[in-house]
Write a protein that holds these residues in place. Structure first.
Motif, mmCIF file in Angstrom:
data_model
loop_
_atom_site.group_PDB
_atom_site.id
_atom_site.type_symbol
_atom_site.label_atom_id
_atom_site.label_comp_id
_atom_site.label_asym_id
_atom_site.label_seq_id
_atom_site.Cartn_x
_atom_site.Cartn_y
_atom_site.Cartn_z
ATOM 1 N N VAL A 1 71.829 55.269 20.756
ATOM 2 C CA VAL A 1 70.863 54.500 21.004
ATOM 3 C C VAL A 1 70.013 55.200 22.330
ATOM 4 O O VAL A 1 70.503 56.007 22.763
ATOM 5 N N ALA A 2 68.695 54.812 22.204
ATOM 6 C CA ALA A 2 67.749 55.503 23.175
ATOM 7 C C ALA A 2 66.631 54.465 23.341
ATOM 8 O O ALA A 2 66.442 53.529 22.498
ATOM 9 N N ARG A 3 65.784 54.836 24.294
ATOM 10 C CA ARG A 3 64.714 53.860 24.676
ATOM 11 C C ARG A 3 63.545 54.630 25.255
ATOM 12 O O ARG A 3 63.750 55.781 25.795
ATOM 13 N N ASP A 4 62.323 54.044 25.356
ATOM 14 C CA ASP A 4 61.312 54.728 26.172
ATOM 15 C C ASP A 4 61.353 54.206 27.739
ATOM 16 O O ASP A 4 62.419 53.833 28.187
ATOM 17 N N THR A 5 60.284 54.405 28.210
ATOM 18 C CA THR A 5 60.341 54.382 29.953
ATOM 19 C C THR A 5 60.189 52.818 30.372
ATOM 20 O O THR A 5 60.361 52.646 31.440
ATOM 21 N N TYR A 6 60.021 52.034 29.455
ATOM 22 C CA TYR A 6 59.369 50.506 29.790
ATOM 23 C C TYR A 6 60.565 49.859 30.309
ATOM 24 O O TYR A 6 61.779 49.851 29.453
ATOM 25 N N ALA A 7 60.526 48.921 31.203
ATOM 26 C CA ALA A 7 61.848 48.075 31.755
ATOM 27 C C ALA A 7 62.029 47.202 30.484
ATOM 28 O O ALA A 7 63.173 46.596 30.365
ATOM 29 N N SER A 8 61.173 46.590 29.780
ATOM 30 C CA SER A 8 61.170 45.571 28.759
ATOM 31 C C SER A 8 62.162 46.244 27.732
ATOM 32 O O SER A 8 62.912 45.716 27.037
ATOM 33 N N SER A 9 61.761 47.745 27.495
ATOM 34 C CA SER A 9 62.546 48.207 26.233
ATOM 35 C C SER A 9 63.938 48.466 26.899
ATOM 36 O O SER A 9 65.221 48.401 26.070
ATOM 37 N N ARG A 10 64.166 48.714 28.072
ATOM 38 C CA ARG A 10 65.647 48.938 28.594
ATOM 39 C C ARG A 10 66.340 47.491 28.349
ATOM 40 O O ARG A 10 67.610 47.233 28.204
ATOM 41 N N ILE A 11 65.700 46.343 28.765
ATOM 42 C CA ILE A 11 66.539 44.973 28.437
ATOM 43 C C ILE A 11 67.001 44.600 27.074
ATOM 44 O O ILE A 11 67.973 44.481 26.830
ATOM 45 N N VAL A 12 66.116 45.331 26.214
ATOM 46 C CA VAL A 12 66.215 45.008 24.781
ATOM 47 C C VAL A 12 67.390 45.738 24.134
ATOM 48 O O VAL A 12 68.365 45.482 23.664
ATOM 49 N N LYS A 13 67.352 47.175 24.946
ATOM 50 C CA LYS A 13 68.424 48.111 24.375
ATOM 51 C C LYS A 13 69.645 47.755 25.084
ATOM 52 O O LYS A 13 70.732 47.761 24.444
ATOM 53 N N HIS A 14 69.880 47.088 26.196
ATOM 54 C CA HIS A 14 71.241 46.584 26.750
ATOM 55 C C HIS A 14 71.744 45.671 25.723
ATOM 56 O O HIS A 14 73.187 45.393 25.802
ATOM 57 N N SER B 1 61.105 50.625 21.758
ATOM 58 C CA SER B 1 60.071 51.403 22.395
ATOM 59 C C SER B 1 59.034 50.228 22.269
ATOM 60 O O SER B 1 59.095 49.384 21.788
ATOM 61 N N SER B 2 58.047 50.570 23.255
ATOM 62 C CA SER B 2 56.937 49.403 23.360
ATOM 63 C C SER B 2 55.934 50.146 22.629
ATOM 64 O O SER B 2 55.629 51.372 22.278
ATOM 65 N N LEU B 3 54.763 49.285 22.146
ATOM 66 C CA LEU B 3 53.740 49.766 21.132
ATOM 67 C C LEU B 3 52.822 50.335 22.148
ATOM 68 O O LEU B 3 52.337 49.961 23.047
ATOM 69 N N VAL B 4 52.004 51.450 21.553
ATOM 70 C CA VAL B 4 51.161 52.193 22.549
ATOM 71 C C VAL B 4 50.071 51.589 22.871
ATOM 72 O O VAL B 4 49.463 51.474 23.880
ATOM 73 N N TYR B 5 49.469 50.659 21.802
ATOM 74 C CA TYR B 5 48.257 49.957 21.908
ATOM 75 C C TYR B 5 48.460 48.556 22.382
ATOM 76 O O TYR B 5 47.616 47.596 22.808
ATOM 77 N N ASP B 6 49.731 48.164 22.420
ATOM 78 C CA ASP B 6 50.118 47.007 22.927
ATOM 79 C C ASP B 6 51.749 46.664 23.751
ATOM 80 O O ASP B 6 52.438 46.409 23.069
ATOM 81 N N PRO B 7 51.492 47.293 24.763
ATOM 82 C CA PRO B 7 52.729 47.715 25.563
ATOM 83 C C PRO B 7 53.705 46.352 25.835
ATOM 84 O O PRO B 7 54.949 46.536 25.976
ATOM 85 N N SER C 1 54.623 56.082 23.135
ATOM 86 C CA SER C 1 55.918 55.928 23.993
ATOM 87 C C SER C 1 57.069 56.515 23.574
ATOM 88 O O SER C 1 58.097 56.901 24.277
ATOM 89 N N ASP C 2 57.353 56.560 22.612
ATOM 90 C CA ASP C 2 58.551 57.003 21.672
ATOM 91 C C ASP C 2 58.465 58.527 21.292
ATOM 92 O O ASP C 2 59.400 59.078 20.603
ATOM 93 N N ALA C 3 57.320 59.270 21.419
ATOM 94 C CA ALA C 3 57.127 60.529 20.847
ATOM 95 C C ALA C 3 57.045 60.679 19.731
ATOM 96 O O ALA C 3 57.527 61.842 19.144
ATOM 97 N N ASP C 4 56.930 59.833 18.507
ATOM 98 C CA ASP C 4 57.104 60.019 17.096
ATOM 99 C C ASP C 4 55.448 60.365 16.475
ATOM 100 O O ASP C 4 55.446 60.470 15.521
ATOM 101 N N LYS C 5 54.215 59.674 17.565
ATOM 102 C CA LYS C 5 53.205 60.019 16.906
ATOM 103 C C LYS C 5 52.268 60.659 18.066
ATOM 104 O O LYS C 5 52.812 60.316 19.264
ATOM 105 N N LEU C 6 51.108 61.150 17.753
ATOM 106 C CA LEU C 6 50.406 61.649 19.057
ATOM 107 C C LEU C 6 48.893 61.679 18.488
ATOM 108 O O LEU C 6 48.429 61.375 17.205
ATOM 109 N N ILE C 7 47.958 61.926 19.434
ATOM 110 C CA ILE C 7 46.633 62.272 19.358
ATOM 111 C C ILE C 7 46.352 63.585 19.964
ATOM 112 O O ILE C 7 46.910 63.889 20.921
ATOM 113 N N VAL C 8 45.601 64.264 18.960
ATOM 114 C CA VAL C 8 45.342 65.512 19.400
ATOM 115 C C VAL C 8 43.810 65.656 19.877
ATOM 116 O O VAL C 8 42.945 64.970 19.131
ATOM 117 N N ILE C 9 43.292 66.314 20.881
ATOM 118 C CA ILE C 9 42.074 66.410 21.519
ATOM 119 C C ILE C 9 41.649 68.135 21.087
ATOM 120 O O ILE C 9 42.525 68.897 21.699
#
Length: 837
Positions: free
Chosen positions: A427-440, A480-486, A625-633
């Motif tokens: 199991v793994a999670r992103d940095t958000y506290a809400s994700s930590r709660i769900v992961k536990h 993880s949390s959604l990048v456009y709706d954390p 947040s989970d580094a599975d997608k990105l935006i390139v500039i």
């Protein structure tokens, strides 16, 4: 010493659906149960020994009030195994506790400010053995009526007369002062009523029965939904005075708020308004006037609530409107919902996005209203449960509203129960506290079903899927949390190969979940929890065999923005160990952070667009947040994502690795399809979502991509990998000498227009059949929805969205004008068919 008795045995049938799950005395009135107002009235008048007669759902009242000490009184309960009537119930309680004093009797479901001390003084002065409070009314047929003489003695009494029987406009308010002599005239253990039996008996016996005029006091028996709302309005308007300490703190004139409540714009609260504790009201939301909101609610931005009553533990989604309605406990209202005048929504109801609840509609508890539904009749019977738990992208919802710790634990138990006991997962999670709660919660469920768990803590999704492959584990879960709706959480489940689970496996997990067929193990069989330390090193080592870091170093300076997500657990080490020259932004490893009110991604993109050309950087990479997608500039500040990013990576792989098979969704843009064909690749079409890709990918596939911009490299591992994508682009730029802007110019040009129309679930099959019949003479494909090629215009795509009553229409062409013409043609056809359904 005078004692009091509260009659609290009634069901409150006229208030349903408010009283389906609670007795009427517990229905909240300005955020306190009606009966609590009665207890407060008795206590302030010095009557602190209180008996309570119970019958309907007695434990709910006993749990709330306890022994009364929290409310400054002492409470004595009696539970009637069979209904004993108003008088019989009081006699039963008095006998049980051996009371031999004057008794004040009052209903637990009325609201009044009557002066009981003055009534008691009158009772004693008259030498009465039974005194009732009476008042004038315009319609006495709903109550008992009394005729008083000049001394106030009751000479005639009749319960609920017809108009031909009416002899007085004075009604019985159901508030009595009774002497032991009168109580003795009530037969023990029999159903016996004050109005129907005891009062007439006392009058026939010539006993002194008096009426005390209480016309100047407020009194409401809350006998209907409208009277319930009127009572609220009378309190809010100040028509009846109430102890304001029961309302909260007055933060502005006429605005009372409980503890720990957060209001973004207090100026948007239009008095009079009462808001309970621990409630959150977001920006651009307008509340009031004449509105009561309870405790532990979340009111999203852009909401309008007027003349309404909202109880506790509810969620009101963005841009929703609630007018003159009642929302009971634990109701979930999605975005853009309209609840119109006079509606009542029962406990535990879920109302889908864009729904309209027509005026005066009543919805009984635990109902599920599908998105975009127009409810025009009362909904009392039946319930619709969600058909699926795991959608093509995972399990998604709001923390503590749609995804609770309990639900997370059940998801873990269901996944664990689908695997052999003593299996190991990661199991793994992103940095958000809400994700930590769900992961536990998930970890607890997995271990309780006998599964061993490796915990990567904060780690990118590609690190997790790579770990599954290298350690030969039975699966994994990333939160993880959604990048456009954390504020929304997404749970992704992977199988033993590291692929997102297939539909077959999802159905297996769902069957266990919905049937609650969780494997039960004893304490000596629960799983173990293992921390890990080598997962980041393992990932870096594995990708190093496929990437020339020397070419990346030649590329020069780039911007890396981890967007406060899990990529921050990897990039600092990657830079340190490989000697890369990058500017790192928001990549600090840190303890769990709280989801922001505004997504970080917007500020990150805006900043990168300005900074990259200004500093002369060659590119910028912004991760979710989970580094599975990105935006390139690009070096010129242009944003590249989605289909254009997929086409760019497909070009790079086909040029550098030779021909290969690439799996993409059936509705992919022409820029992707044409790029794959132009550079010699073979296209394999899949259904949308990660589940669709999982059915087609294996180690012989060069690349797979989903329609949201996630890219999988099956020969590396089976998770979408934004980190490897960025390294692959940098390696190509370094080896060819191209800049990113020039590279993008080599891709085909295309314009895409996307629209949706609402078609109810029950009509979608017929809709798609008629669409097919209308278009079957043209060049079409029906792999996933209907794909049409229109000569001289471009390609169009029509498909039902999987979990919403929406039909998606996509038009694509090589220029804007043709794309708009095709979109209009398809929309006109869709609306024409919809009108005939």
């Amino acid at each position: 010493m005078v004692k009091a008795v509260i009659m609290a045995g009634g069901e409150g049938t006229r208030l349903r659906p408010l009283t389906v799950n609670r007795p009427k005395p517990l229905v909240p009135l300005v955020n306190k149960p009606i009966m609590e107002h009665v207890v407060h009235l008795l206590k302030t008048k010095g009557f602190k020994d209180i008996g309570v007669t119970l019958h309907y759902l007695p434990n709910t009242i006993m749990r709330y009030f306890g022994d009364g000490s929290e409310f400054g009184v002492k409470i004595y309960y009696s539970i009637e195994e069979k209904p004993l009537g108003t008088a019989g119930g009081v006699r039963f309680l008095v006998d049980r506790y051996g009371w031999d004093e004057t008794i004040i009797v009052i209903s637990g479901d009325v609201f009044t400010n009557i002066d009981l001390e003055k009534m008691l003084e009158y009772h004693r002065r008259k030498g009465s053995i039974f005194t009732m409070a009476v008042r004038k009314t315009d319609d006495p047929t709903k109550y008992g009526i009394a005729l008083l003489d000049e001394e106030g003695r009751v000479r005639r009494f009749l319960e609920k007369p017809s108009w031909s029987e009416v002899f007085s406009d004075l009604i019985n308010m159901g508030i009595y002062i009774i002497e032991p002599e009168a109580l003795e005239m009530i037969p023990p253990n029999e159903e016996y009523d004050f109005a129907k039996n005891l009062i007439p008996k006392l009058l026939r016996s010539g006993k002194p029965v008096y009426g005390w005029r209480a016309d100047k006091y407020y009194w409401s028996d809350i006998g209907s939904i409208n009277q319930y709302k009127d009572t609220h309005n009378n309190i809010l308007s100040g028509k009846v005075k109430i102890d304001t300490s029961m309302l909260g703190s007055e933060v502005a004139k006429g605005v009372y708020v409980g503890e720990n409540t957060s209001i973004d714009n207090i100026d948007n609260i239009i008095p009079p308004v009462v808001i309970g504790k621990d409630t959150r009201i977001k920006k651009n939301t307008v509340i009031g006037p004449f509105t009561v909101i309870g405790s532990n609610n979340i009111i999203e931005s852009g909401v309008r609530i007027e003349k309404s009553i909202i109880w506790d533990y509810s969620y009101i989604g963005p841009a929703s409107t609630i007018i003159d309605s009642i929302i009971c406990n634990n109701v979930h209202v999605r975005d853009h919902v309209a609840i119109m005048e006079g509606a009542v929504i029962g406990d535990d109801t879920r109302i889908g996005r864009g729904s309209i609840i027509r005026p005066n509609i009543k919805i009984w508890p635990s109902k599920i209203i599908d998105p975009y539904t127009i409810v025009s009749i009362n909904i009392k019977w039946g319930i619709r449960w969600y058909k699926t738990l795991i959608e093509p992208w995972g399990i998604t919802g709001l923390l503590n509203i749609e995804i609770t710790p309990e639900l997370a634990s059940r998801i873990g138990s269901a996944f664990g129960s689908s695997l052999p006991r003593n299996s190991s997962v990661v199991v793994a999670r992103d940095t958000y506290a809400s994700s930590r709660i769900v992961k536990h919660g998930i970890v607890a469920g997995l271990m309780s079903s006998g599964i061993n768990v490796y915990d990567l803590e904060v780690s990118p999704l590609p690190v997790l899927t790579n770990y599954i492959k290298k350690k030969k584990l039975k699966g994994g879960i990333h939160v993880s949390s959604l990048v456009y709706d954390p504020l929304r959480i997404r749970i992704k489940i992977f199988d033993h190969t590291g692929k997102f689970i297939t539909r077959t496996m999802a159905k297996k997990i769902e069957n266990i979940f919905f049937k609650e067929a969780f494997r039960k193990v004893l304490g000596d069989q629960v799983g173990d929890l293992y921390p890990t330390i080598d997962h980041i090193d393992q990932y870096i080592s594995d990708i190093s065999t496929h990437i020339s870091f020397e070419n990346i170093r030649e590329q020069g300076r780039v911007l890396i923005d981890c967007n406060y997500g899990s990529a921050g657990s990897l990039w600092p080490r990657l830079v340190r160990e490989l000697g890369l020259t990058v500017y790192q932004v928001n990549c600090n490893e840190q303890s769990p952070i709280m989801p922001p009110r505004e997504p970080f991604i917007h500020a990150s993109v805006d900043s990168a667009i300005k900074i990259i050309p200004l500093l002369g950087l060659s590119a910028g990479f912004i991760y979710d947040s989970d580094a599975d997608k990105l935006i390139v500039i690009t070096d010129s500040g242009k944003v590249v994502s989605g289909d254009h990013l997929i086409a760019l990576v497909a070009k790079i792989l086909l040029e550098t690795r030779g021909r290969g098979k690439i799996v993409i969704p059936h509705n992919s843009s022409r820029v992707v399809i044409d790029t794959i064909r132009e550079y010699g690749g073979e296209t394999i079409f899949a259904e949308q979502g990660l589940m669709g890709l999982s059915e087609h990918i294996n180690e012989n596939i060069l690349m797979a991509a989903d329609e949201r911009g996630g890219i999988i490299y099956p020969w590396l591992h089976y998770g979408s990998d934004a980190i490897f994508t960025s390294l692959l682009i940098l390696e190509y730029l370094g080896s060819t000498g191209y800049n990113l802007s020039t590279l993008l110019e080599q891709l085909p040009k295309t314009t895409v227009i996307k629209k949706t129309i609402v078609v109810p679930y029950a009509q979608r099959g017929r809709f798609m059949r008629i669409i097919y019949e209308e278009l079957k003479e043209k060049e079409i494909d029906t792999l996933d929805g209907i794909k049409i090629v229109e000569e001289n215009l471009g390609s169009g795509y029509i498909r039902p969205l999987p979990n919403e009553p929406l039909i998606e229409i996509i038009a694509e062409s090589d220029n804007q004008e043709r794309a708009e013409k095709l979109a209009k043609m398809l929309l006109d056809l869709a609306y024409k068919i919809k009108s005939k359904l």
